[in-house]
Design a protein around this motif. Structure first.
Motif, mmCIF file in Angstrom:
data_model
loop_
_atom_site.group_PDB
_atom_site.id
_atom_site.type_symbol
_atom_site.label_atom_id
_atom_site.label_comp_id
_atom_site.label_asym_id
_atom_site.label_seq_id
_atom_site.Cartn_x
_atom_site.Cartn_y
_atom_site.Cartn_z
ATOM 1 N N ALA A 187 71.040 3.179 60.325
ATOM 2 C CA ALA A 187 70.212 4.370 60.106
ATOM 3 C C ALA A 187 69.052 4.076 59.156
ATOM 4 C CB ALA A 187 71.073 5.513 59.564
ATOM 5 N N ARG A 188 69.175 3.015 58.360
ATOM 6 C CA ARG A 188 68.087 2.667 57.428
ATOM 7 C C ARG A 188 67.055 1.725 58.049
ATOM 8 N NH1 ARG A 188 72.333 1.678 53.801
ATOM 9 N NH2 ARG A 188 71.725 -0.509 53.707
ATOM 10 N N GLN A 189 67.293 1.289 59.300
ATOM 11 C CA GLN A 189 66.318 0.405 59.954
ATOM 12 C C GLN A 189 65.226 1.249 60.609
ATOM 13 O OE1 GLN A 189 68.058 -2.546 62.564
ATOM 14 N NE2 GLN A 189 68.580 -3.816 60.808
ATOM 15 N N GLY A 190 64.079 1.329 59.928
ATOM 16 C CA GLY A 190 62.978 2.140 60.452
ATOM 17 C C GLY A 190 62.600 1.757 61.871
ATOM 18 N N MET B 170 64.418 0.596 64.332
ATOM 19 C CA MET B 170 65.341 1.061 65.391
ATOM 20 C C MET B 170 65.025 2.514 65.776
ATOM 21 S SD MET B 170 67.318 -1.478 66.407
ATOM 22 C CE MET B 170 65.837 -2.521 66.249
ATOM 23 N N ALA B 171 64.778 3.350 64.765
ATOM 24 C CA ALA B 171 64.412 4.748 65.058
ATOM 25 C C ALA B 171 63.078 4.802 65.807
ATOM 26 C CB ALA B 171 64.335 5.543 63.755
ATOM 27 N N HIS B 172 62.133 4.002 65.346
ATOM 28 C CA HIS B 172 60.793 4.002 65.947
ATOM 29 C C HIS B 172 60.839 3.587 67.416
ATOM 30 C CE1 HIS B 172 56.472 4.180 65.693
ATOM 31 N NE2 HIS B 172 56.292 2.894 65.893
ATOM 32 N N LEU B 173 61.772 2.704 67.760
ATOM 33 C CA LEU B 173 61.917 2.250 69.154
ATOM 34 C C LEU B 173 62.901 3.119 69.938
ATOM 35 C CD1 LEU B 173 62.096 -1.667 68.652
ATOM 36 C CD2 LEU B 173 60.076 -0.253 69.071
ATOM 37 N N GLY B 174 63.517 4.096 69.273
ATOM 38 C CA GLY B 174 64.445 4.995 69.965
ATOM 39 C C GLY B 174 65.784 4.370 70.282
ATOM 40 N N VAL B 175 66.235 3.452 69.452
ATOM 41 C CA VAL B 175 67.476 2.711 69.721
ATOM 42 C C VAL B 175 68.674 3.445 69.109
ATOM 43 C CG1 VAL B 175 68.635 0.471 69.466
ATOM 44 C CG2 VAL B 175 66.124 0.574 69.596
ATOM 45 N N SER B 176 69.802 3.443 69.811
ATOM 46 C CA SER B 176 71.040 4.005 69.267
ATOM 47 C C SER B 176 72.181 3.011 69.448
ATOM 48 C CB SER B 176 71.384 5.324 69.973
ATOM 49 O OG SER B 176 71.555 5.081 71.356
ATOM 50 N N ILE B 177 73.262 3.257 68.703
ATOM 51 C CA ILE B 177 74.454 2.409 68.824
ATOM 52 C C ILE B 177 75.278 2.907 70.001
ATOM 53 C CG2 ILE B 177 76.596 1.699 67.698
ATOM 54 C CD1 ILE B 177 75.168 2.019 64.994
ATOM 55 N N ALA B 178 75.544 2.017 70.957
ATOM 56 C CA ALA B 178 76.325 2.413 72.131
ATOM 57 C C ALA B 178 77.797 2.074 71.953
ATOM 58 C CB ALA B 178 75.779 1.719 73.378
ATOM 59 N N GLU B 179 78.086 0.971 71.279
ATOM 60 C CA GLU B 179 79.473 0.534 71.086
ATOM 61 C C GLU B 179 79.582 -0.286 69.812
ATOM 62 O OE1 GLU B 179 80.477 -0.745 75.562
ATOM 63 O OE2 GLU B 179 81.893 -1.516 74.062
ATOM 64 N N LEU B 180 80.639 -0.052 69.080
ATOM 65 C CA LEU B 180 80.906 -0.802 67.845
ATOM 66 C C LEU B 180 82.329 -1.340 67.921
ATOM 67 C CD1 LEU B 180 79.846 1.248 64.676
ATOM 68 C CD2 LEU B 180 78.867 -0.881 65.521
ATOM 69 N N GLY B 181 82.481 -2.643 67.938
ATOM 70 C CA GLY B 181 83.812 -3.241 67.884
ATOM 71 C C GLY B 181 83.785 -4.365 66.875
ATOM 72 N N ALA B 182 84.937 -4.924 66.589
ATOM 73 C CA ALA B 182 84.997 -6.048 65.650
ATOM 74 C C ALA B 182 84.271 -7.242 66.273
ATOM 75 C CB ALA B 182 86.447 -6.408 65.361
ATOM 76 N N GLY B 183 83.193 -7.661 65.658
ATOM 77 C CA GLY B 183 82.462 -8.822 66.149
ATOM 78 C C GLY B 183 81.726 -8.587 67.443
ATOM 79 N N PHE C 18 51.923 -3.140 57.475
ATOM 80 C CA PHE C 18 53.227 -2.590 57.107
ATOM 81 C C PHE C 18 53.270 -1.081 57.292
ATOM 82 C CE2 PHE C 18 56.260 -0.666 54.219
ATOM 83 C CZ PHE C 18 57.389 -1.385 54.540
ATOM 84 N N ARG C 19 54.387 -0.598 57.829
ATOM 85 C CA ARG C 19 54.675 0.843 57.924
ATOM 86 C C ARG C 19 56.184 0.976 57.836
ATOM 87 N NH1 ARG C 19 52.654 2.059 63.839
ATOM 88 N NH2 ARG C 19 53.652 4.052 63.387
ATOM 89 N N PRO C 20 56.674 2.070 57.296
ATOM 90 C CA PRO C 20 58.132 2.264 57.234
ATOM 91 C C PRO C 20 58.785 2.225 58.621
ATOM 92 C CG PRO C 20 56.985 3.904 55.882
ATOM 93 C CD PRO C 20 55.925 3.150 56.629
ATOM 94 N N GLU C 21 58.001 2.507 59.669
ATOM 95 C CA GLU C 21 58.557 2.484 61.028
ATOM 96 C C GLU C 21 58.847 1.066 61.505
ATOM 97 O OE1 GLU C 21 55.918 4.159 60.112
ATOM 98 O OE2 GLU C 21 56.152 6.253 60.750
ATOM 99 N N LEU C 22 58.523 0.062 60.702
ATOM 100 C CA LEU C 22 58.697 -1.330 61.144
ATOM 101 C C LEU C 22 59.795 -2.046 60.374
ATOM 102 C CD1 LEU C 22 54.915 -2.304 61.417
ATOM 103 C CD2 LEU C 22 56.450 -1.545 63.236
ATOM 104 N N THR C 23 60.570 -1.315 59.582
ATOM 105 C CA THR C 23 61.460 -1.966 58.619
ATOM 106 C C THR C 23 62.873 -2.221 59.149
ATOM 107 O OG1 THR C 23 62.005 0.209 57.763
ATOM 108 C CG2 THR C 23 60.282 -1.022 56.606
ATOM 109 N N GLN C 24 63.545 -3.142 58.460
ATOM 110 C CA GLN C 24 64.987 -3.285 58.592
ATOM 111 C C GLN C 24 65.645 -2.550 57.404
ATOM 112 O OE1 GLN C 24 64.940 -5.004 55.665
ATOM 113 N NE2 GLN C 24 65.596 -7.138 56.174
ATOM 114 N N GLN C 25 66.926 -2.758 57.208
ATOM 115 C CA GLN C 25 67.663 -1.921 56.252
ATOM 116 C C GLN C 25 67.289 -2.139 54.786
ATOM 117 O OE1 GLN C 25 68.824 -4.423 58.049
ATOM 118 N NE2 GLN C 25 70.479 -5.518 57.007
ATOM 119 N N HIS C 26 66.599 -3.254 54.480
ATOM 120 C CA HIS C 26 66.216 -3.484 53.078
ATOM 121 C C HIS C 26 64.750 -3.181 52.824
ATOM 122 C CE1 HIS C 26 69.642 -6.382 53.725
ATOM 123 N NE2 HIS C 26 70.108 -5.528 52.850
ATOM 124 N N GLY C 27 64.066 -2.623 53.804
ATOM 125 C CA GLY C 27 62.682 -2.232 53.594
ATOM 126 C C GLY C 27 61.660 -3.309 53.905
#
Lengths: 151, 151, 151, 151
Positions: C20-23, C25-38, D46-55
């Motif tokens: 959620a903190r990866q700007g 991923m939001a900008h590209l409209g990406v979501s998590i589809a599946e989360l498993g170990a590894g 740089f824009r916040p829309e281009l970041t990963q989780q550490h900015g």
């Protein structure tokens, strides 16, 4: 440290000693052509034992000397007891590997405490003619020594 | 064509013939362990002539058999007069390359008219124990034959 | 830990929080589809903002989700305070990146204390049809946490 | 053709036109900084829309501009109706991707009739300071035009 600068004698001796223990390098007839800080060149003269099906150097030999050249380029920048391992490498084969010999140069692009990245380049050399036959990139990991083993 | 299916005899003969002309494979003591459609496994028994400075298999040997296995995996899917060249490959060395022998498998992931992509995997084999020592990816290019040379 | 096994809730929450903190991923409209170990799958629906010059998904988007999927696959196997960085990755683009969405799966092949290697695969998905559009490999490094930050 | 030489106006116009049709480049705020024969530099502020989780910049953005820069570097060397596709690329992320902007340069190392190999480099730029954040390699394939489509 400037890449390509003259190597400290103890480090050069350490690289030559490690190289001499690589059975594969002797088996392929490889020798050290140049040793500098963060830059090492290996030379492999042509022999039928090194060929692929069309009589050129086999890409396996090309990658063997590229990988070793890069590994030793990294090792020149590590501490006296450290060891080096290849994490991964990638090689593009851009021209037929022909010539009286192949020369592979590994050059440190990014030294690091844990990981070091090298540029790899291989030339086919015939007399004064050099042809670029492969180019690649390699990631090395430094394995810290105990601090006594290099003494 | 199903990857891993039984190979047509003429194609198998062509691969064996090409393999026999690779001077490096003989020099490294490599043999063909398995031939299938789009999947080839090569085997290289341990010898001191194949080592790096710590006595394990040298990454150069590992990459030589990985590259050849992938190249022949691709060749099984080409026409009878076609040749194959490696465009590039990348290998991650994930465990120490130890064992009585190394086995490298090349497996076609994406066959193509011009370019073919293979998965490369290498195992260290000691008795019944197999350890994954390297994994990688390879791009091959088909060199179209004249249509007569394979006859 | 079995690759693909159900994830501990705290680890899953940590991955979702980081994602959620990866700007980007939001900008590209990406979501998590599946989360498993590894093993992590991300999904990116088609939008004109994601295209290259022929109207397909741009390889930059393909690699962005492949890299993130692999990074999070690795992170699921680390300690609660550890961070992950991509050391390098390689991607083969094997089919046109078309579809209603792209799905990228990162899967840990070799977990390690320092380095972890992932397989990366991307599919173009249209209804029930899935086409393999990219395959690759990624090396991650674990950045050890302080041991308190994850508390 | 000398790498980095001034580009013919018609080729430059063709690259700019193709670039303008890449939805992703506009969405990421990327512009063309330099166009030369076999060498193209793209810039991404740089824009916040281009970041990963550490900015920092996300590696997905880094690889998007590296891939596009290389692709266009290749395209400058092709015929007027030809198209270009990325076969594969590999990127090492060698420093944190920080700065007022990122600049990615693609440079042709080996032009070819079918395949072209580019060096990829990305810098983080802050004022007059440039830091090398990624280095890689890319294989492109030329898709021959019909000979009329570029007219």
């Amino acid at each position: 440290m400037t890449i390509g600068a003259e190597l400290d004698g103890a480090i050069a001796a350490r690289v030559r000693d490690s190289f001499a223990r690589q059975g594969l390098m002797a088996h392929l007839g490889v020798s050290i052509a140049e040793l500098g800080a963060g830059r090492v060149t290996l030379r492999m003269p042509f022999r039928p034992e090194l060929t692929q099906q069309h009589g050129y150097f086999h890409a396996g030999g090309t990658s063997a000397i590229a990988d070793s050249a890069g590994g030793y380029a990294g090792l020149t920048m590590f501490g006296p007891a450290d060891e080096v391992l290849t994490v991964e490498f990638k090689l593009n084969l851009i021209n037929p590997a022909q010539g009286d010999c192949l020369e592979a140069t590994g050059r440190v692009i990014k030294p690091g405490r844990t990981l070091t990245v090298c540029q790899l380049d291989v030339w086919g050399v015939t007399g004064a003619t050099r042809r670029h036959v492969a180019t690649g990139m390699q990631t090395l990991i430094r394995i810290p020594g105990t601090g006594t083993e290099g003494a």
